[in-house]
Write a protein that holds these residues in place. Structure first.
Motif, PDB file in Angstrom:
ATOM      1  N   ILE A   1       0.865  -1.177   0.000  1.00 37.88           N
ATOM      2  CA  ILE A   1       0.000   0.000   0.000  1.00 37.88           C
ATOM      3  C   ILE A   1       0.907   1.234   0.000  1.00 37.88           C
ATOM      4  N   PRO A   2       0.606   2.222  -0.831  1.00 35.15           N
ATOM      5  CA  PRO A   2       1.393   3.460  -0.801  1.00 35.15           C
ATOM      6  C   PRO A   2       1.319   4.095   0.594  1.00 35.15           C
ATOM      7  N   PRO A   3       2.362   4.796   1.016  1.00 34.68           N
ATOM      8  CA  PRO A   3       2.402   5.366   2.364  1.00 34.68           C
ATOM      9  C   PRO A   3       1.209   6.265   2.692  1.00 34.68           C
TER      10      PRO A   3
ATOM     11  N   CYS B   1      -1.422   5.606   5.811  1.00 29.65           N
ATOM     12  CA  CYS B   1      -1.755   6.634   6.814  1.00 29.65           C
ATOM     13  C   CYS B   1      -3.262   6.855   6.890  1.00 29.65           C
ATOM     14  N   ARG B   2      -3.926   6.809   5.752  1.00 31.44           N
ATOM     15  CA  ARG B   2      -5.387   6.997   5.736  1.00 31.44           C
ATOM     16  C   ARG B   2      -6.082   5.877   6.494  1.00 31.44           C
TER      17      ARG B   2
ATOM     18  N   LEU C   1      -8.667  -2.237  10.734  1.00 31.55           N
ATOM     19  CA  LEU C   1      -8.079  -1.228   9.864  1.00 31.55           C
ATOM     20  C   LEU C   1      -6.556  -1.178   9.995  1.00 31.55           C
ATOM     21  N   VAL C   2      -6.038  -1.309  11.202  1.00 30.21           N
ATOM     22  CA  VAL C   2      -4.590  -1.317  11.399  1.00 30.21           C
ATOM     23  C   VAL C   2      -3.981  -2.566  10.759  1.00 30.21           C
ATOM     24  N   ALA C   3      -4.626  -3.711  10.955  1.00 29.10           N
ATOM     25  CA  ALA C   3      -4.127  -4.948  10.349  1.00 29.10           C
ATOM     26  C   ALA C   3      -4.136  -4.843   8.828  1.00 29.10           C
ATOM     27  N   TYR C   4      -5.161  -4.230   8.283  1.00 25.03           N
ATOM     28  CA  TYR C   4      -5.234  -4.052   6.836  1.00 25.03           C
ATOM     29  C   TYR C   4      -4.086  -3.169   6.353  1.00 25.03           C
ATOM     30  N   ALA C   5      -3.814  -2.097   7.097  1.00 22.62           N
ATOM     31  CA  ALA C   5      -2.720  -1.204   6.719  1.00 22.62           C
ATOM     32  C   ALA C   5      -1.383  -1.933   6.757  1.00 22.62           C
ATOM     33  N   ASP C   6      -1.234  -2.865   7.683  1.00 22.76           N
ATOM     34  CA  ASP C   6       0.031  -3.576   7.825  1.00 22.76           C
ATOM     35  C   ASP C   6       0.210  -4.683   6.793  1.00 22.76           C
ATOM     36  N   PHE C   7      -0.810  -5.526   6.610  1.00 22.95           N
ATOM     37  CA  PHE C   7      -0.622  -6.662   5.697  1.00 22.95           C
ATOM     38  C   PHE C   7      -1.891  -7.224   5.100  1.00 22.95           C
ATOM     39  N   GLY C   8      -3.047  -6.843   5.555  1.00 20.72           N
ATOM     40  CA  GLY C   8      -4.284  -7.469   5.122  1.00 20.72           C
ATOM     41  C   GLY C   8      -4.733  -7.131   3.719  1.00 20.72           C
ATOM     42  N   HIS C   9      -4.201  -6.082   3.137  1.00 15.12           N
ATOM     43  CA  HIS C   9      -4.612  -5.690   1.797  1.00 15.12           C
ATOM     44  C   HIS C   9      -4.326  -6.782   0.777  1.00 15.12           C
TER      45      HIS C   9
END
Length: 88
Positions: free
Chosen positions: A19-21, A25-26, A50-58
Motif C-alpha cells: 500500500i502506498p504510504p 496513513c489513511r 483497519l490497522v491490520a489491513y494497513a500492515d498486511f491485510g490488503h
C-alpha cells in the motif's frame, strides 16, 4: 490429513504490491477515528481490522471491503458528548 495448495488469482504468491504510504496513513487515521466514533468493543474491533489491513491485510481483500469501510468512517464526524446528557 492432506495439504493441498490452492491456485488463485495474481497476488496470492507474495507479489502483491504494498500500500502506498499515504493510503497506509489513511487507514490508520480511519482506525483511530473509529475508536472515537464507536467507543467500546465495536470501535476496538474496527480499529484492529483497519490497522491490520494497513500492515498486511490488503493482500487478502479481494472485495475491497476495508477501503470502503475506511472511507465511510472518515466521512462521519465525531459529535462531542453533551455535558448535560446523563453519563457525560
Amino acid at each position: 490429513m492432506t495439504i493441498r495448495l490452492v491456485t488463485g488469482t495474481a497476488g496470492l504468491d507474495g507479489t502483491a504490491p504494498d500500500i502506498p504510504p499515504h493510503d497506509r496513513c489513511r487507514f490508520r487515521a480511519a482506525a483511530h477515528h473509529a475508536r472515537r466514533l464507536y467507543p467500546g468493543c465495536v470501535g476496538e474491533l474496527l480499529h484492529r481490522e483497519l490497522v491490520a489491513y494497513a500492515d498486511f491485510g490488503h493482500r487478502f481483500d479481494r472485495e475491497a471491503l476495508v477501503p470502503r469501510l475506511a472511507d465511510e468512517i472518515l466521512a462521519r464526524p465525531v459529535h462531542p458528548v453533551d455535558e448535560h446528557q446523563p453519563g457525560a
